[in-house]
Motif scaffolding. Structure first.
Motif, PDB file in Angstrom:
ATOM      1  N   TYR A   1       0.832  -1.198   0.000  1.00 19.08           N
ATOM      2  CA  TYR A   1       0.000   0.000   0.000  1.00 19.08           C
ATOM      3  C   TYR A   1       0.873   1.257   0.000  1.00 19.08           C
ATOM      4  N   LYS A   2       0.527   2.199  -0.856  1.00 24.14           N
ATOM      5  CA  LYS A   2       1.194   3.496  -0.827  1.00 24.14           C
ATOM      6  C   LYS A   2       0.714   4.247   0.398  1.00 24.14           C
ATOM      7  N   SER A   3       1.654   4.788   1.166  1.00 28.08           N
ATOM      8  CA  SER A   3       1.279   5.479   2.394  1.00 28.08           C
ATOM      9  C   SER A   3       1.387   6.985   2.232  1.00 28.08           C
ATOM     10  N   ALA A   4       0.775   7.709   3.185  1.00 29.58           N
ATOM     11  CA  ALA A   4       0.834   9.171   3.184  1.00 29.58           C
ATOM     12  C   ALA A   4       2.180   9.683   3.689  1.00 29.58           C
TER      13      ALA A   4
ATOM     14  N   LEU B   1      -2.699   4.613   2.433  1.00 29.12           N
ATOM     15  CA  LEU B   1      -2.593   4.195   3.829  1.00 29.12           C
ATOM     16  C   LEU B   1      -2.159   5.376   4.689  1.00 29.12           C
ATOM     17  N   ILE B   2      -2.902   5.634   5.763  1.00 26.92           N
ATOM     18  CA  ILE B   2      -2.548   6.726   6.663  1.00 26.92           C
ATOM     19  C   ILE B   2      -2.607   6.230   8.101  1.00 26.92           C
ATOM     20  N   LYS B   3      -1.990   6.979   9.003  1.00 25.19           N
ATOM     21  CA  LYS B   3      -2.073   6.675  10.423  1.00 25.19           C
ATOM     22  C   LYS B   3      -2.799   7.815  11.108  1.00 25.19           C
ATOM     23  N   LEU B   4      -3.823   7.470  11.885  1.00 20.55           N
ATOM     24  CA  LEU B   4      -4.619   8.474  12.568  1.00 20.55           C
ATOM     25  C   LEU B   4      -3.967   8.884  13.886  1.00 20.55           C
TER      26      LEU B   4
ATOM     27  N   CYS C   1      -4.348   2.418  12.000  1.00 19.44           N
ATOM     28  CA  CYS C   1      -4.183   2.564  10.555  1.00 19.44           C
ATOM     29  C   CYS C   1      -5.544   2.786   9.902  1.00 19.44           C
ATOM     30  N   ALA C   2      -5.548   3.534   8.823  1.00 15.40           N
ATOM     31  CA  ALA C   2      -6.772   3.777   8.057  1.00 15.40           C
ATOM     32  C   ALA C   2      -6.404   3.848   6.583  1.00 15.40           C
ATOM     33  N   PHE C   3      -7.415   3.684   5.740  1.00 13.28           N
ATOM     34  CA  PHE C   3      -7.198   3.703   4.295  1.00 13.28           C
ATOM     35  C   PHE C   3      -8.111   4.751   3.671  1.00 13.28           C
ATOM     36  N   LEU C   4      -7.520   5.624   2.892  1.00  9.80           N
ATOM     37  CA  LEU C   4      -8.287   6.665   2.215  1.00  9.80           C
ATOM     38  C   LEU C   4      -8.544   6.220   0.780  1.00  9.80           C
TER      39      LEU C   4
ATOM     40  N   ARG D   1     -16.723  11.655  -8.268  1.00 13.48           N
ATOM     41  CA  ARG D   1     -15.667  11.091  -7.429  1.00 13.48           C
ATOM     42  C   ARG D   1     -15.943  11.413  -5.962  1.00 13.48           C
ATOM     43  N   VAL D   2     -15.685  10.455  -5.101  1.00 13.64           N
ATOM     44  CA  VAL D   2     -15.853  10.656  -3.669  1.00 13.64           C
ATOM     45  C   VAL D   2     -14.701   9.966  -2.944  1.00 13.64           C
ATOM     46  N   GLN D   3     -14.349  10.494  -1.789  1.00 11.32           N
ATOM     47  CA  GLN D   3     -13.343   9.847  -0.962  1.00 11.32           C
ATOM     48  C   GLN D   3     -14.010   9.248   0.267  1.00 11.32           C
ATOM     49  N   ILE D   4     -13.550   8.053   0.637  1.00  8.81           N
ATOM     50  CA  ILE D   4     -14.073   7.356   1.806  1.00  8.81           C
ATOM     51  C   ILE D   4     -12.906   6.941   2.695  1.00  8.81           C
ATOM     52  N   LEU D   5     -12.999   7.274   3.967  1.00  9.43           N
ATOM     53  CA  LEU D   5     -11.979   6.890   4.934  1.00  9.43           C
ATOM     54  C   LEU D   5     -12.399   5.588   5.599  1.00  9.43           C
ATOM     55  N   LEU D   6     -11.607   4.547   5.399  1.00  9.02           N
ATOM     56  CA  LEU D   6     -11.880   3.251   6.016  1.00  9.02           C
ATOM     57  C   LEU D   6     -11.020   3.130   7.271  1.00  9.02           C
ATOM     58  N   LYS D   7     -11.664   3.299   8.431  1.00  5.11           N
ATOM     59  CA  LYS D   7     -10.948   3.212   9.703  1.00  5.11           C
ATOM     60  C   LYS D   7     -10.870   1.757  10.151  1.00  5.11           C
ATOM     61  N   THR D   8      -9.745   1.399  10.766  1.00  7.02           N
ATOM     62  CA  THR D   8      -9.565   0.059  11.315  1.00  7.02           C
ATOM     63  C   THR D   8      -9.200   0.180  12.794  1.00  7.02           C
ATOM     64  N   SER D   9      -9.204  -0.947  13.470  1.00 11.04           N
ATOM     65  CA  SER D   9      -8.876  -0.938  14.898  1.00 11.04           C
ATOM     66  C   SER D   9      -7.442  -1.422  15.171  1.00 11.04           C
ATOM     67  N   HIS D  10      -6.668  -1.659  14.114  1.00 10.20           N
ATOM     68  CA  HIS D  10      -5.318  -2.159  14.324  1.00 10.20           C
ATOM     69  C   HIS D  10      -4.252  -1.082  14.147  1.00 10.20           C
ATOM     70  N   THR D  11      -3.096  -1.307  14.704  1.00  5.24           N
ATOM     71  CA  THR D  11      -2.000  -0.332  14.654  1.00  5.24           C
ATOM     72  C   THR D  11      -0.854  -0.777  13.757  1.00  5.24           C
TER      73      THR D  11
END
Length: 291
Positions: free
Chosen positions: A181-184, A249-252, A257-260, A277-287
């Motif tokens: 995954y490409k990260s921010a 891939l971003i870190k909150l 970790c979350a995926f934009l 076009r729309v952006q959706i932030l997929l939040k996860t519970s893992h680090t």
């Protein structure tokens, strides 16, 4: 008997601790997924989008005046000092901080509103109509500058070339890739064919220094995104299909970790096909899995 019970209790406690710590250190295959609509990227469909992530609501992402910003700031870039007067502020996706924009003598730059460090700089100049350097030579110049910010061999690199008469502008992007995954965690620098720096910018640099891998339940993630799209467009029967254009891939702020996702949607109206076009932030519970 009491001793055996005591030993059993110790074993249970150890197993529980191992399980809890393992979840914190794991890449999160059993992570929960929450999809949030991000409405600040594009609304070609007539403005259906809203932002469900407070840091990126329209009040933050649109330029505004910030009373906390200093009226005048000096920064250093590539060994030179630049000063500027305050213009405006905004939080730019995928950054989690507000940036203050300043204007100086033939230069614009932005600083992190929390730390004060330089986040981007753009130079105003008239480029020559011809170039004297190759792409490889410009890459060497770019590397020498970004070497002050990152370990280059830990980052992937892409380049986009843009013709300017017989000159050329090379934009090099350095980004950290985690589990494909490409990260921010990235920076970008543009160099023209004569070795002049046109612009420089960084985004969430260093945010994934400690992370080695992330793992995602692809089906669960896709189902969550699909359900969110249905929720967003449930009243629009003209939407026929969608495709994922990009995943970042971003870190909150809480370390998870979350995926934009950037999603292109296709609509059909009276045999006319158009997109949105729309952006959706997929939040996860893992680090993520630490190094």
């Amino acid at each position: 008997m009491k001793k055996m019970r005591f030993m059993s209790l110790i074993i249970v406690v150890v197993l529980l601790l191992t399980s809890v710590l393992g979840c914190g250190m794991s890449s999160g295959q059993e992570a929960d997924y929450i999809a949030l609509e991000i409405g600040t990227f594009d609304a070609d469909d007539g403005g259906l989008h809203t932002s469900e992530f407070a840091i990126w609501d329209e009040n933050q992402t649109n330029y505004h005046q910030d009373a906390k910003a200093a009226e005048n700031v000096s920064v250093t870039f590539n060994g030179k000092s630049y000063s500027g007067d305050y213009q405006r502020s905004a939080t730019k996706v995928p950054n989690l901080y507000v940036s203050h924009r300043y204007k100086g003598d033939k230069v614009f730059f932005e600083v992190n509103g929390t730390t004060g460090e330089l986040t981007s700089i753009t130079f105003v100049y008239e480029p020559s109509e011809s170039s004297s350097l190759s792409q490889e030579q410009c890459r060497t110049i770019a590397d020498s500058i970004v070497d002050d910010y990152i370990e280059i061999d830990e980052y992937c690199t892409t380049v986009i070339s843009q013709p300017i008469y017989s000159n050329c502008l090379y934009t090099f992007t350095y980004y950290r890739e985690i589990s494909g995954y490409k990260s921010a965690d990235s920076l970008t620098i543009s160099i023209d064919g004569n070795g002049n720096v046109s612009s420089f910018g960084k985004s969430m640099l260093g945010s994934f220094d400690e992370i080695e891998a992330v793992s995602v339940d692809s089906k669960k993630a896709a189902d969550t995104i699909d359900a969110k799209l249905e929720s967003i467009y449930k009243s629009n029967s003209k939407r026929k299909s969608h495709s994922v254009d990009n995943v970042l891939l971003i870190k909150l702020e809480d370390g998870t970790c979350a995926f934009l996702y950037t999603v292109d949607n296709q609509f059909e109206d009276a045999e006319v096909i158009y997109g949105s076009r729309v952006q959706i932030l997929l939040k996860t519970s893992h680090t993520g899995q630490k190094k």
